[in-house]
Design an enzyme around this catalytic site. Sequence first.
Site, PDB file in Angstrom:
ATOM      1  N   CYS A  12       0.811  -1.225   0.000  1.00  0.00           N
ATOM      2  CA  CYS A  12       0.000   0.000   0.000  1.00  0.00           C
ATOM      3  C   CYS A  12       0.839   1.267   0.000  1.00  0.00           C
ATOM      4  O   CYS A  12       2.050   1.234   0.212  1.00  0.00           O
ATOM      5  CB  CYS A  12      -0.865   0.029   1.244  1.00  0.00           C
ATOM      6  N   GLY A  38      -0.610   0.396  -5.169  1.00  0.00           N
ATOM      7  CA  GLY A  38      -1.882  -0.288  -4.932  1.00  0.00           C
ATOM      8  C   GLY A  38      -2.957   0.222  -5.857  1.00  0.00           C
ATOM      9  O   GLY A  38      -3.098   1.431  -6.021  1.00  0.00           O
ATOM     10  N   ASN A 112       0.441   0.901   6.117  1.00  0.00           N
ATOM     11  CA  ASN A 112       1.128   0.111   5.123  1.00  0.00           C
ATOM     12  C   ASN A 112       2.055  -0.829   5.876  1.00  0.00           C
ATOM     13  O   ASN A 112       2.804  -0.391   6.734  1.00  0.00           O
ATOM     14  CB  ASN A 112       1.925   1.089   4.230  1.00  0.00           C
ATOM     15  N   GLY A 113       1.962  -2.140   5.559  1.00  0.00           N
ATOM     16  CA  GLY A 113       2.834  -3.089   6.254  1.00  0.00           C
ATOM     17  C   GLY A 113       2.027  -4.206   6.882  1.00  0.00           C
ATOM     18  O   GLY A 113       0.797  -4.200   6.835  1.00  0.00           O
ATOM     19  N   TYR A 252      12.303  -3.243  -6.604  1.00  0.00           N
ATOM     20  CA  TYR A 252      11.113  -3.360  -7.445  1.00  0.00           C
ATOM     21  C   TYR A 252       9.999  -2.349  -7.155  1.00  0.00           C
ATOM     22  O   TYR A 252       9.431  -1.777  -8.071  1.00  0.00           O
ATOM     23  CB  TYR A 252      10.548  -4.780  -7.319  1.00  0.00           C
TER      24      TYR A 252
HETATM   25  P1  AMP Z   1       7.618 -14.295 -11.177  1.00  0.00           P
HETATM   26  O1  AMP Z   1       7.012 -14.289 -12.526  1.00  0.00           O
HETATM   27  O2  AMP Z   1       6.697 -14.897 -10.153  1.00  0.00           O
HETATM   28  O3  AMP Z   1       8.968 -14.891 -11.132  1.00  0.00           O
HETATM   29  O4  AMP Z   1       7.763 -12.787 -10.704  1.00  0.00           O
HETATM   30  C1  AMP Z   1       8.867 -11.995 -11.077  1.00  0.00           C
HETATM   31  C2  AMP Z   1       8.407 -10.685 -11.635  1.00  0.00           C
HETATM   32  O5  AMP Z   1       7.488 -10.051 -10.779  1.00  0.00           O
HETATM   33  C3  AMP Z   1       9.549  -9.737 -11.851  1.00  0.00           C
HETATM   34  O6  AMP Z   1       9.511  -9.345 -13.187  1.00  0.00           O
HETATM   35  C4  AMP Z   1       9.290  -8.556 -10.941  1.00  0.00           C
HETATM   36  O7  AMP Z   1       9.385  -7.351 -11.657  1.00  0.00           O
HETATM   37  C5  AMP Z   1       7.884  -8.747 -10.419  1.00  0.00           C
HETATM   38  N1  AMP Z   1       7.771  -8.701  -8.969  1.00  0.00           N
HETATM   39  C6  AMP Z   1       8.690  -8.960  -8.037  1.00  0.00           C
HETATM   40  N2  AMP Z   1       8.176  -8.869  -6.797  1.00  0.00           N
HETATM   41  C7  AMP Z   1       6.874  -8.555  -6.951  1.00  0.00           C
HETATM   42  C8  AMP Z   1       5.784  -8.331  -6.045  1.00  0.00           C
HETATM   43  N3  AMP Z   1       5.915  -8.477  -4.728  1.00  0.00           N
HETATM   44  N4  AMP Z   1       4.577  -7.999  -6.577  1.00  0.00           N
HETATM   45  C9  AMP Z   1       4.407  -7.913  -7.912  1.00  0.00           C
HETATM   46  N5  AMP Z   1       5.389  -8.136  -8.799  1.00  0.00           N
HETATM   47  C10 AMP Z   1       6.603  -8.452  -8.342  1.00  0.00           C
END
Ligand code: AMP
Length: 472
Positions: A12, A38, A112-113, A252
Amino acid sequence: MFTEIRGLNEECGVFGIWGHTECAQLSYYGLHALQHRGQEGAGIVVTDGTSLRPVKGEGLVNDVFNEEKLRAAKGYAAIAHVRYPTAGGSGIENVQPLLFRSSTGSLAIAHNGNLVNANHLKQHLERSGSLFNSSSDTEVVIHLIKKSSHSPFRAKVKNALSLLKGAFSLMILTKDMMVVARDRNGLRPLALGKLGDAYVVASETCAFDLIGAEYVRDVEPGEILFITNNGVEEDTFVEKGERAMCAMEYVYFARPDSNIDGVNVHMARKRMGKELARECIGLEADVVTGVPDSSLSSAIGFAEESGIPYELGLIKNRYVGRTFIQPTQELRERGVKMKLSPVVQVVKGKRVVMVDDSIVRGTTSRRIVRMLKEAGAAEVHVVISSPPMTNPCFYGIDTSTAEQLIASSHDVEQIREAIGADTLTFLSAEGMVRAIARPFDEPQGGLCMACFTGKYPTEIFPDTVLPHEKEY
Ligand code: AMP
Ligand code: SF4
Protein backbone atom coordinates in the site's frame (compact mmCIF):
# COMPACT_ATOMS: atom_id res chain seq x y z
CA MET A 1 -10.49 -18.38 5.59
CA PHE A 2 -8.93 -17.55 2.26
CA THR A 3 -6.94 -20.52 1.03
CA GLU A 4 -6.54 -20.12 -2.72
CA ILE A 5 -2.91 -19.87 -3.79
CA ARG A 6 -2.20 -16.32 -4.70
CA GLY A 7 0.55 -14.49 -6.41
CA LEU A 8 2.41 -11.39 -5.57
CA ASN A 9 0.97 -8.08 -4.74
CA GLU A 10 2.08 -4.58 -4.51
CA GLU A 11 1.86 -3.08 -1.11
CA CYS A 12 0.00 0.00 0.00
CA GLY A 13 0.80 3.67 -0.11
CA VAL A 14 -0.05 6.33 2.48
CA PHE A 15 -0.23 10.09 2.18
CA GLY A 16 -1.14 12.84 4.64
CA ILE A 17 -1.30 16.60 4.75
CA TRP A 18 -1.81 18.98 7.66
CA GLY A 19 -2.67 22.68 7.40
CA HIS A 20 -3.93 23.24 3.85
CA THR A 21 -7.42 24.19 2.69
CA GLU A 22 -6.96 22.15 -0.47
CA CYS A 23 -6.05 19.04 1.49
CA ALA A 24 -8.45 16.73 -0.36
CA GLN A 25 -7.25 17.80 -3.82
CA LEU A 26 -3.60 17.59 -2.78
CA SER A 27 -4.19 14.13 -1.31
CA TYR A 28 -5.70 13.09 -4.61
CA TYR A 29 -2.53 14.17 -6.44
CA GLY A 30 -0.41 12.52 -3.77
CA LEU A 31 -2.27 9.25 -4.25
CA HIS A 32 -1.80 9.55 -7.99
CA ALA A 33 1.95 9.53 -7.47
CA LEU A 34 1.58 6.46 -5.22
CA GLN A 35 -0.78 4.57 -7.51
CA HIS A 36 1.91 1.98 -8.33
CA ARG A 37 1.73 0.85 -4.68
CA GLY A 38 -1.88 -0.29 -4.93
CA GLN A 39 -4.71 -0.30 -7.41
CA GLU A 40 -7.53 -2.01 -5.59
CA GLY A 41 -8.98 0.95 -3.78
CA ALA A 42 -8.26 4.48 -2.65
CA GLY A 43 -9.53 6.69 0.11
CA ILE A 44 -9.12 10.10 1.70
CA VAL A 45 -10.42 11.19 5.13
CA VAL A 46 -10.53 14.91 5.76
CA THR A 47 -10.97 16.88 8.99
CA ASP A 48 -12.39 20.36 9.19
CA GLY A 49 -11.71 20.64 12.91
CA THR A 50 -15.10 19.40 14.02
CA SER A 51 -15.64 16.15 12.18
CA LEU A 52 -14.03 13.59 9.88
CA ARG A 53 -15.35 13.02 6.39
CA PRO A 54 -14.37 10.03 4.23
CA VAL A 55 -14.30 9.79 0.43
CA LYS A 56 -13.32 6.40 -0.86
CA GLY A 57 -14.01 3.65 -3.30
CA GLU A 58 -12.71 0.64 -5.14
CA GLY A 59 -10.49 0.93 -8.18
CA LEU A 60 -7.88 3.38 -9.39
CA VAL A 61 -7.47 6.87 -7.95
CA ASN A 62 -8.98 8.36 -11.09
CA ASP A 63 -12.05 6.15 -10.85
CA VAL A 64 -12.67 6.79 -7.17
CA PHE A 65 -12.49 10.57 -7.01
CA ASN A 66 -13.96 13.36 -9.07
CA GLU A 67 -13.92 17.12 -8.70
CA GLU A 68 -17.30 17.24 -7.03
CA LYS A 69 -16.39 14.69 -4.36
CA LEU A 70 -13.08 16.41 -3.64
CA ARG A 71 -14.69 19.85 -3.45
CA ALA A 72 -17.25 18.54 -0.98
CA ALA A 73 -14.48 17.18 1.28
CA LYS A 74 -13.67 20.53 2.84
CA GLY A 75 -11.14 20.75 5.60
CA TYR A 76 -7.56 21.57 6.47
CA ALA A 77 -6.00 18.16 6.98
CA ALA A 78 -6.32 14.72 5.46
CA ILE A 79 -4.87 11.23 5.44
CA ALA A 80 -5.10 9.07 2.35
CA HIS A 81 -4.33 5.56 1.18
CA VAL A 82 -4.04 3.39 -1.90
CA ARG A 83 -4.67 -0.25 -1.30
CA TYR A 84 -3.13 -3.32 -2.86
CA PRO A 85 -5.35 -6.21 -3.85
CA THR A 86 -5.86 -8.85 -1.18
CA ALA A 87 -8.26 -11.40 -2.55
CA GLY A 88 -9.74 -12.23 0.85
CA GLY A 89 -10.18 -8.64 1.83
CA SER A 90 -11.58 -6.84 -1.14
CA GLY A 91 -14.68 -4.72 -0.84
CA ILE A 92 -15.29 -1.12 0.02
CA GLU A 93 -15.35 -1.83 3.78
CA ASN A 94 -11.66 -2.72 3.59
CA VAL A 95 -10.60 0.37 1.67
CA GLN A 96 -8.54 2.57 3.97
CA PRO A 97 -8.40 4.97 5.74
CA LEU A 98 -10.74 3.12 8.09
CA LEU A 99 -12.97 5.40 10.11
CA PHE A 100 -13.93 4.57 13.69
CA ARG A 101 -16.58 6.64 15.41
CA SER A 102 -16.94 6.54 19.18
CA SER A 103 -18.28 8.62 22.01
CA THR A 104 -14.74 9.66 22.94
CA GLY A 105 -14.08 11.00 19.44
CA SER A 106 -13.71 9.64 15.94
CA LEU A 107 -10.48 8.64 14.34
CA ALA A 108 -9.32 7.48 10.93
CA ILE A 109 -6.37 5.18 10.38
CA ALA A 110 -4.33 4.22 7.33
CA HIS A 111 -1.35 1.92 7.28
CA ASN A 112 1.13 0.11 5.12
CA GLY A 113 2.83 -3.09 6.25
CA ASN A 114 2.05 -6.30 8.09
CA LEU A 115 2.30 -6.98 11.81
CA VAL A 116 3.88 -10.25 12.89
CA ASN A 117 2.15 -10.40 16.29
CA ALA A 118 -1.36 -9.36 15.21
CA ASN A 119 -2.87 -12.77 16.03
CA HIS A 120 -1.18 -12.86 19.38
CA LEU A 121 -2.49 -9.39 20.27
CA LYS A 122 -5.92 -10.21 18.95
CA GLN A 123 -6.25 -13.29 21.16
CA HIS A 124 -5.18 -11.28 24.15
CA LEU A 125 -7.72 -8.55 23.35
CA GLU A 126 -10.50 -11.07 22.78
CA ARG A 127 -9.85 -12.62 26.15
CA SER A 128 -10.40 -9.21 27.69
CA GLY A 129 -13.69 -8.73 25.86
CA SER A 130 -12.88 -7.05 22.52
CA LEU A 131 -14.96 -8.13 19.56
CA PHE A 132 -13.37 -8.25 16.12
CA ASN A 133 -15.01 -8.01 12.71
CA SER A 134 -11.89 -9.00 10.81
CA SER A 135 -8.29 -10.01 11.34
CA SER A 136 -6.98 -6.83 9.80
CA ASP A 137 -4.03 -5.28 11.58
CA THR A 138 -5.87 -1.98 11.64
CA GLU A 139 -8.60 -3.31 13.88
CA VAL A 140 -6.01 -4.64 16.31
CA VAL A 141 -4.38 -1.21 16.52
CA ILE A 142 -7.72 0.49 17.13
CA HIS A 143 -8.65 -1.90 19.93
CA LEU A 144 -5.25 -1.45 21.55
CA ILE A 145 -5.65 2.32 21.52
CA LYS A 146 -9.14 2.10 22.97
CA LYS A 147 -8.14 -0.41 25.66
CA SER A 148 -5.02 1.41 26.71
CA SER A 149 -5.10 2.49 30.35
CA HIS A 150 -2.81 5.39 29.56
CA SER A 151 -4.00 8.95 29.20
CA PRO A 152 -4.25 11.35 27.37
CA PHE A 153 -4.81 10.22 23.76
CA ARG A 154 -1.15 10.67 22.77
CA ALA A 155 -0.04 8.31 25.52
CA LYS A 156 -2.69 5.77 24.52
CA VAL A 157 -1.41 5.76 20.93
CA LYS A 158 2.22 5.48 22.05
CA ASN A 159 1.34 2.62 24.36
CA ALA A 160 -0.62 0.81 21.63
CA LEU A 161 2.13 1.19 19.03
CA SER A 162 4.80 0.01 21.46
CA LEU A 163 3.05 -3.38 21.54
CA LEU A 164 3.19 -3.87 17.77
CA LYS A 165 5.84 -6.02 16.13
CA GLY A 166 6.49 -6.16 12.42
CA ALA A 167 6.11 -3.58 9.70
CA PHE A 168 4.00 -0.49 9.70
CA SER A 169 4.06 3.01 8.35
CA LEU A 170 0.96 4.38 9.90
CA MET A 171 -1.14 7.53 10.04
CA ILE A 172 -4.03 8.41 12.34
CA LEU A 173 -6.29 11.42 11.93
CA THR A 174 -8.54 12.84 14.62
CA LYS A 175 -10.49 16.05 14.24
CA ASP A 176 -7.55 18.09 15.52
CA MET A 177 -4.42 15.94 15.23
CA MET A 178 -2.49 13.85 12.74
CA VAL A 179 -0.32 11.05 14.11
CA VAL A 180 2.46 9.62 11.97
CA ALA A 181 4.55 6.61 12.99
CA ARG A 182 7.04 4.14 11.56
CA ASP A 183 7.83 0.73 13.04
CA ARG A 184 10.93 0.26 15.17
CA ASN A 185 12.87 -1.34 12.29
CA GLY A 186 11.71 1.16 9.67
CA LEU A 187 10.69 -1.72 7.41
CA ARG A 188 8.40 0.35 5.20
CA PRO A 189 9.35 3.79 3.89
CA LEU A 190 7.81 7.03 5.18
CA ALA A 191 8.97 10.57 4.55
CA LEU A 192 8.09 14.02 5.89
CA GLY A 193 7.87 17.13 3.73
CA LYS A 194 6.56 20.69 3.70
CA LEU A 195 4.36 22.56 1.28
CA GLY A 196 4.52 26.18 2.33
CA ASP A 197 3.36 26.09 5.95
CA ALA A 198 1.62 22.74 5.53
CA TYR A 199 3.17 19.43 6.58
CA VAL A 200 3.03 16.48 4.20
CA VAL A 201 3.82 12.83 4.79
CA ALA A 202 4.08 10.10 2.16
CA SER A 203 5.26 6.55 1.58
CA GLU A 204 7.45 7.84 -1.22
CA THR A 205 8.99 11.19 -2.00
CA CYS A 206 7.65 11.10 -5.57
CA ALA A 207 4.34 12.23 -4.02
CA PHE A 208 6.06 15.42 -2.75
CA ASP A 209 7.49 16.18 -6.18
CA LEU A 210 4.10 15.89 -7.83
CA ILE A 211 2.49 18.46 -5.53
CA GLY A 212 5.55 20.73 -5.38
CA ALA A 213 6.33 19.96 -1.73
CA GLU A 214 9.81 20.00 -0.31
CA TYR A 215 11.34 16.87 1.27
CA VAL A 216 12.34 17.45 4.89
CA ARG A 217 13.48 14.03 6.14
CA ASP A 218 12.50 10.39 6.48
CA VAL A 219 10.50 9.46 9.57
CA GLU A 220 12.88 7.56 11.85
CA PRO A 221 12.31 3.94 12.92
CA GLY A 222 10.35 3.94 16.18
CA GLU A 223 9.46 7.59 15.77
CA ILE A 224 6.02 9.11 16.26
CA LEU A 225 5.02 12.60 15.16
CA PHE A 226 2.01 14.44 16.53
CA ILE A 227 1.06 17.16 14.07
CA THR A 228 -1.40 19.83 15.20
CA ASN A 229 -1.99 23.52 14.61
CA ASN A 230 0.85 24.10 17.08
CA GLY A 231 3.35 22.34 14.80
CA VAL A 232 5.09 18.97 14.98
CA GLU A 233 5.89 17.25 18.25
CA GLU A 234 8.60 14.65 17.72
CA ASP A 235 8.61 11.65 20.02
CA THR A 236 9.41 7.94 20.08
CA PHE A 237 7.01 5.16 21.01
CA VAL A 238 9.61 2.44 21.39
CA GLU A 239 13.34 2.10 21.46
CA LYS A 240 14.68 1.97 17.93
CA GLY A 241 15.41 -1.56 16.74
CA GLU A 242 17.87 -2.80 14.17
CA ARG A 243 17.27 -0.63 11.10
CA ALA A 244 15.85 -2.88 8.38
CA MET A 245 14.36 -1.02 5.47
CA CYS A 246 12.87 -3.39 2.84
CA ALA A 247 15.43 -4.04 0.10
CA MET A 248 12.65 -4.92 -2.34
CA GLU A 249 11.53 -1.29 -2.26
CA TYR A 250 14.79 -0.38 -3.99
CA VAL A 251 14.69 -3.45 -6.24
CA TYR A 252 11.11 -3.36 -7.44
CA PHE A 253 8.38 -1.48 -5.58
CA ALA A 254 9.33 2.13 -5.29
CA ARG A 255 9.22 4.56 -8.17
CA PRO A 256 12.64 5.34 -9.67
CA ASP A 257 12.23 9.05 -8.96
CA SER A 258 11.69 8.44 -5.22
CA ASN A 259 14.45 8.71 -2.65
CA ILE A 260 14.39 6.39 0.34
CA ASP A 261 16.57 7.38 3.29
CA GLY A 262 18.31 9.76 0.91
CA VAL A 263 19.10 7.13 -1.73
CA ASN A 264 17.54 7.64 -5.15
CA VAL A 265 15.84 4.47 -6.35
CA HIS A 266 16.83 4.82 -10.03
CA MET A 267 20.48 5.39 -9.15
CA ALA A 268 20.44 2.41 -6.77
CA ARG A 269 19.00 0.21 -9.52
CA LYS A 270 21.57 1.46 -11.99
CA ARG A 271 24.33 0.54 -9.55
CA MET A 272 22.74 -2.90 -9.10
CA GLY A 273 23.02 -3.36 -12.87
CA LYS A 274 26.68 -2.33 -12.76
CA GLU A 275 27.45 -4.71 -9.90
CA LEU A 276 25.68 -7.46 -11.79
CA ALA A 277 27.71 -6.81 -14.93
CA ARG A 278 30.89 -7.10 -12.84
CA GLU A 279 29.62 -10.41 -11.46
CA CYS A 280 28.83 -11.82 -14.95
CA ILE A 281 32.41 -12.86 -15.66
CA GLY A 282 33.03 -13.85 -19.27
CA LEU A 283 29.51 -13.15 -20.52
CA GLU A 284 29.50 -12.29 -24.22
CA ALA A 285 26.44 -10.77 -25.85
CA ASP A 286 25.28 -8.27 -28.49
CA VAL A 287 22.52 -6.31 -26.75
CA VAL A 288 21.23 -5.60 -23.24
CA THR A 289 17.52 -5.14 -22.71
CA GLY A 290 15.50 -4.54 -19.55
CA VAL A 291 12.04 -5.75 -18.67
CA PRO A 292 9.97 -2.58 -18.45
CA ASP A 293 9.51 -0.67 -16.25
CA SER A 294 11.21 -1.77 -13.05
CA SER A 295 14.33 -3.19 -14.72
CA LEU A 296 15.16 -0.39 -17.12
CA SER A 297 17.41 1.41 -14.66
CA SER A 298 19.44 -1.73 -13.89
CA ALA A 299 19.64 -2.61 -17.61
CA ILE A 300 21.14 0.83 -18.29
CA GLY A 301 23.70 0.25 -15.52
CA PHE A 302 24.51 -3.22 -16.84
CA ALA A 303 25.06 -1.89 -20.37
CA GLU A 304 27.22 0.98 -19.14
CA GLU A 305 29.47 -1.29 -17.12
CA SER A 306 29.71 -4.19 -19.59
CA GLY A 307 30.07 -2.06 -22.71
CA ILE A 308 27.32 -4.12 -24.40
CA PRO A 309 24.87 -1.69 -26.05
CA TYR A 310 21.55 -1.01 -24.35
CA GLU A 311 18.52 -1.53 -26.58
CA LEU A 312 14.77 -1.44 -26.31
CA GLY A 313 14.13 -5.11 -26.87
CA LEU A 314 10.84 -5.28 -24.98
CA ILE A 315 7.95 -2.85 -25.12
CA LYS A 316 5.28 -2.55 -22.50
CA ASN A 317 1.68 -2.15 -23.40
CA ARG A 318 0.82 0.80 -21.14
CA TYR A 319 -2.88 0.17 -20.95
CA VAL A 320 -2.80 -3.25 -19.38
CA GLY A 321 -2.74 -3.39 -15.60
CA ARG A 322 0.09 -5.02 -13.74
CA THR A 323 0.23 -8.77 -14.33
CA PHE A 324 -0.24 -9.65 -10.71
CA ILE A 325 -3.66 -8.16 -10.38
CA GLN A 326 -4.94 -11.24 -12.15
CA PRO A 327 -5.32 -14.05 -9.68
CA THR A 328 -4.97 -17.35 -11.53
CA GLN A 329 -1.85 -18.80 -13.05
CA GLU A 330 -3.57 -19.12 -16.40
CA LEU A 331 -4.62 -15.49 -16.42
CA ARG A 332 -1.20 -14.43 -15.23
CA GLU A 333 0.45 -16.23 -18.09
CA ARG A 334 -1.90 -14.57 -20.53
CA GLY A 335 -1.27 -11.28 -18.78
CA VAL A 336 2.47 -11.46 -19.35
CA LYS A 337 1.84 -11.82 -23.06
CA MET A 338 -0.61 -8.96 -23.13
CA LYS A 339 1.78 -6.77 -21.23
CA LEU A 340 4.99 -7.10 -23.23
CA SER A 341 6.03 -7.36 -26.87
CA PRO A 342 9.50 -8.01 -28.26
CA VAL A 343 11.06 -5.67 -30.82
CA VAL A 344 12.02 -8.25 -33.44
CA GLN A 345 14.50 -5.95 -35.23
CA VAL A 346 16.46 -5.57 -32.00
CA VAL A 347 16.63 -9.21 -30.91
CA LYS A 348 16.60 -11.28 -34.11
CA GLY A 349 19.81 -13.25 -34.49
CA LYS A 350 21.30 -11.53 -31.42
CA ARG A 351 22.77 -12.76 -28.18
CA VAL A 352 20.48 -10.93 -25.77
CA VAL A 353 21.10 -10.08 -22.12
CA MET A 354 17.68 -9.80 -20.49
CA VAL A 355 17.78 -7.88 -17.21
CA ASP A 356 14.95 -8.35 -14.72
CA ASP A 357 14.73 -7.24 -11.11
CA SER A 358 13.67 -10.52 -9.50
CA ILE A 359 12.51 -14.07 -10.00
CA VAL A 360 9.75 -15.09 -7.69
CA ARG A 361 7.86 -18.05 -9.12
CA GLY A 362 9.74 -17.93 -12.42
CA THR A 363 6.66 -17.32 -14.55
CA THR A 364 7.68 -13.94 -15.93
CA SER A 365 11.22 -14.92 -16.86
CA ARG A 366 10.09 -18.13 -18.52
CA ARG A 367 7.52 -16.31 -20.63
CA ILE A 368 9.92 -13.58 -21.67
CA VAL A 369 12.74 -15.96 -22.57
CA ARG A 370 10.31 -17.86 -24.76
CA MET A 371 9.03 -14.62 -26.29
CA LEU A 372 12.56 -13.45 -27.13
CA LYS A 373 13.46 -16.81 -28.65
CA GLU A 374 10.27 -16.83 -30.70
CA ALA A 375 11.28 -13.38 -31.94
CA GLY A 376 14.53 -14.88 -33.20
CA ALA A 377 17.04 -14.22 -30.39
CA ALA A 378 20.06 -16.50 -30.86
CA GLU A 379 20.78 -16.69 -27.11
CA VAL A 380 19.04 -15.29 -24.05
CA HIS A 381 21.15 -14.60 -20.97
CA VAL A 382 18.98 -13.77 -17.99
CA VAL A 383 20.53 -11.55 -15.34
CA ILE A 384 18.61 -10.68 -12.20
CA SER A 385 19.39 -7.60 -10.13
CA SER A 386 18.61 -9.27 -6.80
CA PRO A 387 19.60 -12.57 -5.15
CA PRO A 388 17.44 -15.72 -5.34
CA MET A 389 14.28 -15.20 -3.28
CA THR A 390 14.11 -18.17 -0.94
CA ASN A 391 11.90 -17.04 1.93
CA PRO A 392 8.46 -15.51 2.33
CA CYS A 393 7.96 -11.94 3.46
CA PHE A 394 6.01 -11.39 6.67
CA TYR A 395 6.15 -7.61 6.42
CA GLY A 396 3.50 -6.75 3.87
CA ILE A 397 5.03 -7.73 0.57
CA ASP A 398 2.80 -10.50 -0.57
CA THR A 399 5.37 -12.88 -2.01
CA SER A 400 3.31 -15.94 -1.08
CA THR A 401 4.51 -19.01 0.73
CA ALA A 402 7.98 -20.53 0.50
CA GLU A 403 6.73 -23.41 -1.69
CA GLN A 404 5.75 -20.96 -4.39
CA LEU A 405 9.16 -19.34 -4.53
CA ILE A 406 11.09 -21.22 -7.19
CA ALA A 407 14.44 -20.52 -5.50
CA SER A 408 13.29 -22.19 -2.29
CA SER A 409 13.35 -25.57 -4.03
CA HIS A 410 15.59 -25.08 -7.10
CA ASP A 411 19.25 -24.11 -7.36
CA VAL A 412 20.41 -21.59 -9.97
CA GLU A 413 21.07 -24.25 -12.62
CA GLN A 414 17.63 -25.78 -12.08
CA ILE A 415 15.99 -22.36 -12.33
CA ARG A 416 17.94 -21.65 -15.53
CA GLU A 417 16.60 -24.84 -16.98
CA ALA A 418 13.05 -24.12 -15.83
CA ILE A 419 13.00 -20.70 -17.48
CA GLY A 420 14.77 -21.89 -20.63
CA ALA A 421 17.64 -19.37 -20.49
CA ASP A 422 21.11 -19.97 -21.93
CA THR A 423 22.67 -18.63 -18.77
CA LEU A 424 21.27 -17.23 -15.53
CA THR A 425 23.04 -14.95 -13.07
CA PHE A 426 21.66 -13.45 -9.86
CA LEU A 427 23.19 -10.43 -8.15
CA SER A 428 24.93 -11.44 -4.91
CA ALA A 429 23.57 -10.17 -1.60
CA GLU A 430 26.84 -8.28 -1.00
CA GLY A 431 26.64 -6.72 -4.46
CA MET A 432 23.10 -5.59 -3.77
CA VAL A 433 24.00 -3.98 -0.45
CA ARG A 434 26.98 -2.24 -2.06
CA ALA A 435 24.82 -1.01 -4.93
CA ILE A 436 22.06 0.41 -2.78
CA ALA A 437 24.75 2.18 -0.77
CA ARG A 438 22.69 3.41 2.15
CA PRO A 439 24.22 6.05 4.39
CA PHE A 440 24.20 3.88 7.53
CA ASP A 441 26.94 1.87 9.21
CA GLU A 442 24.52 -0.82 10.34
CA PRO A 443 24.87 -4.38 8.99
CA GLN A 444 23.69 -4.58 5.35
CA GLY A 445 23.37 -0.80 5.30
CA GLY A 446 20.28 -1.13 7.51
CA LEU A 447 18.39 -3.17 4.91
CA CYS A 448 15.96 -6.03 5.43
CA MET A 449 17.04 -8.85 3.12
CA ALA A 450 15.06 -11.62 4.81
CA CYS A 451 13.43 -12.93 1.64
CA PHE A 452 16.93 -13.53 0.25
CA THR A 453 18.75 -14.59 3.40
CA GLY A 454 16.07 -15.95 5.76
CA LYS A 455 17.37 -13.63 8.50
CA TYR A 456 14.27 -11.81 9.68
CA PRO A 457 14.86 -8.58 11.56
CA THR A 458 11.96 -9.26 13.95
CA GLU A 459 10.74 -12.20 15.90
CA ILE A 460 8.41 -14.41 13.84
CA PHE A 461 5.67 -15.98 15.94
CA PRO A 462 4.26 -19.47 15.36
CA ASP A 463 0.94 -17.82 14.55
CA THR A 464 2.35 -15.09 12.32
CA VAL A 465 0.31 -15.12 9.15
CA LEU A 466 1.12 -13.89 5.69
CA PRO A 467 -1.09 -10.98 4.56
CA HIS A 468 -3.09 -13.09 2.13
CA GLU A 469 -3.89 -15.70 4.77
CA LYS A 470 -5.82 -13.26 6.91
CA GLU A 471 -9.54 -13.45 7.31
CA TYR A 472 -11.58 -10.44 6.39
P1 AMP B 1 7.62 -14.29 -11.18
O1 AMP B 1 7.01 -14.29 -12.53
O2 AMP B 1 6.70 -14.90 -10.15
O3 AMP B 1 8.97 -14.89 -11.13
O4 AMP B 1 7.76 -12.79 -10.70
C1 AMP B 1 8.87 -12.00 -11.08
C2 AMP B 1 8.41 -10.69 -11.64
O5 AMP B 1 7.49 -10.05 -10.78
C3 AMP B 1 9.55 -9.74 -11.85
O6 AMP B 1 9.51 -9.35 -13.19
C4 AMP B 1 9.29 -8.56 -10.94
O7 AMP B 1 9.39 -7.35 -11.66
C5 AMP B 1 7.88 -8.75 -10.42
N1 AMP B 1 7.77 -8.70 -8.97
C6 AMP B 1 8.69 -8.96 -8.04
N2 AMP B 1 8.18 -8.87 -6.80
C7 AMP B 1 6.87 -8.56 -6.95
C8 AMP B 1 5.78 -8.33 -6.05
N3 AMP B 1 5.91 -8.48 -4.73
N4 AMP B 1 4.58 -8.00 -6.58
C9 AMP B 1 4.41 -7.91 -7.91
N5 AMP B 1 5.39 -8.14 -8.80
C10 AMP B 1 6.60 -8.45 -8.34
FE1 SF4 C 1 11.25 -6.56 1.86
FE2 SF4 C 1 12.02 -9.08 1.59
FE3 SF4 C 1 12.24 -7.87 3.96
FE4 SF4 C 1 9.84 -8.47 2.95
S1 SF4 C 1 11.43 -9.92 3.60
S2 SF4 C 1 10.44 -6.55 3.95
S3 SF4 C 1 10.17 -8.15 0.75
S4 SF4 C 1 13.32 -7.36 2.05
